[in-house]
Design an enzyme around this catalytic site. Sequence first.
Site, PDB file in Angstrom:
ATOM      1  N   ARG A  70       0.773  -1.133   0.085  1.00 29.54           N
ATOM      2  CA  ARG A  70      -0.076  -0.166  -0.054  1.00 29.54           C
ATOM      3  C   ARG A  70       1.031   0.921  -0.163  1.00 29.54           C
ATOM      4  O   ARG A  70       1.613   1.446   0.827  1.00 29.54           O
ATOM      5  CB  ARG A  70      -0.787   0.062   1.197  1.00 29.54           C
ATOM      6  CG  ARG A  70      -2.010   1.000   1.143  1.00 29.54           C
ATOM      7  CD  ARG A  70      -2.647   0.938   2.370  1.00 29.54           C
ATOM      8  NE  ARG A  70      -3.356  -0.128   2.738  1.00 29.54           N
ATOM      9  CZ  ARG A  70      -4.132  -0.621   3.915  1.00 29.54           C
ATOM     10  NH1 ARG A  70      -3.875  -0.072   4.993  1.00 29.54           N
ATOM     11  NH2 ARG A  70      -4.933  -1.626   3.853  1.00 29.54           N
ATOM     12  N   ARG A 139      -1.507   6.996   9.824  1.00 29.05           N
ATOM     13  CA  ARG A 139      -1.712   6.568   8.403  1.00 29.05           C
ATOM     14  C   ARG A 139      -1.796   7.609   7.426  1.00 29.05           C
ATOM     15  O   ARG A 139      -1.844   8.525   7.739  1.00 29.05           O
ATOM     16  CB  ARG A 139      -2.974   5.602   8.316  1.00 29.05           C
ATOM     17  CG  ARG A 139      -3.131   4.471   9.280  1.00 29.05           C
ATOM     18  CD  ARG A 139      -2.024   3.354   8.699  1.00 29.05           C
ATOM     19  NE  ARG A 139      -2.261   2.095   9.717  1.00 29.05           N
ATOM     20  CZ  ARG A 139      -3.208   1.073   9.238  1.00 29.05           C
ATOM     21  NH1 ARG A 139      -4.092   1.073   8.285  1.00 29.05           N
ATOM     22  NH2 ARG A 139      -3.316  -0.072  10.129  1.00 29.05           N
ATOM     23  N   LYS A 205      -3.658   1.317  15.025  1.00 33.11           N
ATOM     24  CA  LYS A 205      -3.714   2.506  13.771  1.00 33.11           C
ATOM     25  C   LYS A 205      -4.435   3.725  14.386  1.00 33.11           C
ATOM     26  O   LYS A 205      -5.099   3.752  15.186  1.00 33.11           O
ATOM     27  CB  LYS A 205      -4.127   1.912  12.542  1.00 33.11           C
ATOM     28  CG  LYS A 205      -5.694   1.264  12.990  1.00 33.11           C
ATOM     29  CD  LYS A 205      -6.547   0.872  11.645  1.00 33.11           C
ATOM     30  CE  LYS A 205      -6.140  -0.316  11.561  1.00 33.11           C
ATOM     31  NZ  LYS A 205      -7.123  -1.296  10.627  1.00 33.11           N
ATOM     32  N   LYS A 207      -5.931   7.473  12.318  1.00 32.55           N
ATOM     33  CA  LYS A 207      -6.338   7.963  11.028  1.00 32.55           C
ATOM     34  C   LYS A 207      -6.677   9.166  11.205  1.00 32.55           C
ATOM     35  O   LYS A 207      -7.517   9.486  11.859  1.00 32.55           O
ATOM     36  CB  LYS A 207      -7.507   6.849  10.395  1.00 32.55           C
ATOM     37  CG  LYS A 207      -6.960   5.644  10.123  1.00 32.55           C
ATOM     38  CD  LYS A 207      -8.117   4.699   9.770  1.00 32.55           C
ATOM     39  CE  LYS A 207      -7.699   3.515   9.222  1.00 32.55           C
ATOM     40  NZ  LYS A 207      -8.503   2.603   8.737  1.00 32.55           N
ATOM     41  N   CYS A 426     -15.440  -2.990  -0.238  1.00 31.58           N
ATOM     42  CA  CYS A 426     -13.917  -3.314   0.148  1.00 31.58           C
ATOM     43  C   CYS A 426     -13.388  -4.490  -0.515  1.00 31.58           C
ATOM     44  O   CYS A 426     -14.278  -5.088  -1.316  1.00 31.58           O
ATOM     45  CB  CYS A 426     -14.223  -3.652   1.707  1.00 31.58           C
ATOM     46  SG  CYS A 426     -14.634  -5.245   1.954  1.00 31.58           S
ATOM     47  N   CYS A 432      -8.010 -10.699   1.078  1.00 26.53           N
ATOM     48  CA  CYS A 432      -8.176 -10.441   2.683  1.00 26.53           C
ATOM     49  C   CYS A 432      -8.435 -11.608   3.521  1.00 26.53           C
ATOM     50  O   CYS A 432      -9.402 -12.376   3.514  1.00 26.53           O
ATOM     51  CB  CYS A 432      -9.318  -9.364   2.821  1.00 26.53           C
ATOM     52  SG  CYS A 432      -9.692  -8.617   4.428  1.00 26.53           S
ATOM     53  N   CYS A 471     -16.583  -8.110   6.102  1.00 22.08           N
ATOM     54  CA  CYS A 471     -16.814  -8.341   7.409  1.00 22.08           C
ATOM     55  C   CYS A 471     -16.901  -7.318   8.412  1.00 22.08           C
ATOM     56  O   CYS A 471     -17.045  -6.081   7.632  1.00 22.08           O
ATOM     57  CB  CYS A 471     -15.446  -9.071   7.896  1.00 22.08           C
ATOM     58  SG  CYS A 471     -14.198  -7.680   8.209  1.00 22.08           S
ATOM     59  N   CYS A 475     -14.199  -1.741   6.335  1.00 22.93           N
ATOM     60  CA  CYS A 475     -13.222  -0.877   5.326  1.00 22.93           C
ATOM     61  C   CYS A 475     -14.082  -0.077   4.385  1.00 22.93           C
ATOM     62  O   CYS A 475     -13.217   0.911   3.761  1.00 22.93           O
ATOM     63  CB  CYS A 475     -12.015  -1.915   4.821  1.00 22.93           C
ATOM     64  SG  CYS A 475     -11.338  -2.556   6.104  1.00 22.93           S
TER      65      CYS A 475
END
Length: 561
Positions: A70, A139, A205, A207, A426, A432, A471, A475
Amino acid sequence: MPSHLEDIKTVSRFLRGTIAEGLADPVTGAISEDDNKLLKFHGSYQQDDRDLRDERRRQKLEPAYAFMVRARLAGGVMTTAQWLAFDRIASDYASSGLRITTRQTFQWHGIIKRDLKPTIAAIDAALASTIAACGDVNRNVVCNANPVESRAHAAAYAWAAKLSEHLLPKTRAYHEIWLDGEKLVGEAAEAEREPLYGPTYLPRKFKIGLAIPPLNDVDVFAQDLGLVAIVDDGELRGFNVAIGGGMGATHGDPSTYPRLASVIGFVAPDRLLALAEAIIAVQRDWGDREERKHARFKYTIDKRGLAAVKAEIEKRAGFALEAERPFRFEHNGDRYGWVEGHEGRWHLTLQVESGRLVDGGQVRWLTGMREIARVHTGDIRLTCNQNLIIANVAAADRARIDAIVAAHGMDGYRRHSGIRQHAVACVALPTCGLAMAESERYLPQLLPKLEASLDRHGLLSAPILLRLSGCPNGCSRPYLGEIALVGRAPGRYDLRLAADFSGQRLNQVYRENVDEAALLDALDGLFARYAAEREPSEHFGDFLLRGGVLKHRKIAAEVVA
Ligand code: SRM
Ligand code: SF4
């Protein structure tokens, strides 16, 4: 007791671990589990092709390991030279083209171990990076990607880029491992420091997103730190500060939930970097390092209380936030087609289904965009709705760009139904590792069925936000969809409804764990009512609440059943 990942970080020597040794091991296509955790901080995940898992197990072969990479691309902005370099990386090393993410950057999938270093080196050679694109750090900073409409937009983007740069980890590990940088030894290694993050980085994480009203195209309230630009008289005055947004949840665990960020005040631009540092430091020190499920900033805030967290931020920043200023969002989708910006430049937004850029049949994204990148004199931008913008085009060049777009079938935005224009899915299967159901691969099958139903009720052009996630990690930010499907098992989803159209209200569960027939049936009935009973310009999500299909709840956080 700190979680195992905290131990891995502690002994990693600022994210080195044994990644370099693992890459050099020719016996396996994988690296160790612990190194895989550290690899994320470098912008890559080890994955395996889930379509092939069972077959390879039967053949007693190791899983088909490959890596996802990424990029870090603040605000989603790149030059045409970078586009061409990224496109080349896709054809040289990746398996499925270029993938625009919901945080306006690129992912490449299917990179085998021996190609990982050349891939990251090629991204570096294109003057971009993958550092901190994943991992327990700040991020990619997302920012209103829409055309440089004014000086204030340009100023806001510049702050997003500064934040992104300012909050980067300082470790030399990235240069050592991927770019053949000189290895730190002896006293130099002893002296290495992470002034903001410390040796164990963040608990989870983090953001940051920046939106410029009236467009909430970054879903600013889904961010750990959301910044709402306040523009007055054409000048950027500063930002309303919202903290504690996040989408991730776990099915059946009410202690995890999506949450919208809470606005705590206003900050002037010259204090933004200090404020962001203070906020991150509070989360670094107060966040949960024992249970990763509860380690996001939203849980720190709910545990300690918003007032206490705000007071601690102000104490560390050394100044108090000003009172929040009024703002109004109209929507969180993209504006397709040509939009005029300032200084006579034009910007063309194209819709890319699920952000996947490949050459397939009539639609040839890779070839078409390559051709555009060769002639275009402006830049290219990615959006948080997985779309792209050919930006900064002179009026005289519009026709040429339009012709290339049409010749490669990239002009779908002109024909797409309202729901298709606002659909985000997503990645999910096959790459994934957390996917419970299909998402990106299911969208092309689901959309025509939804469109047929909408068409029956005369609603084909109605703009409706549709979000699919494989899930509950969220995302595609599904908890902000007017209609959302959240995967539970193959072919089964929770149907969630009634978020608003501007990313300011979470949706709610309408049907739990249903198959396609059940969800289409439920939606068809609701579309019929919407067509018959809606008020002029009333959005679907708002109608569902006014019509009593779901109850209006003033909620910042929603438990996922
Ligand atoms: Fe995500 C994990 C893909 C945006 C919440 N996300 C993953 C992983 C890396 C799976 C994994 O951990 O093994 C997925 C890789 C799939 C693949 O094969 O590519 C993945 N996330 C994505 C992307 C590519 C989705 C897309 O279709 O575009 C997005 C990449 C963004 C980027 O460029 O940085 C992506 N992920 C998001 C967002 C949306 C956002 O940030 O605006 C969220 C919800 C917001 C949030 O963070 O709360 C999100 N991803 C998660 C979570 C849940 C985090 C949590 O707090 O519980 C996970 C799982 C985890 O971290 O444990 C996750
Ligand atoms: Fe994977 Fe779940 Fe994220 Fe979809 S929402 S990419 S299935 S982690």
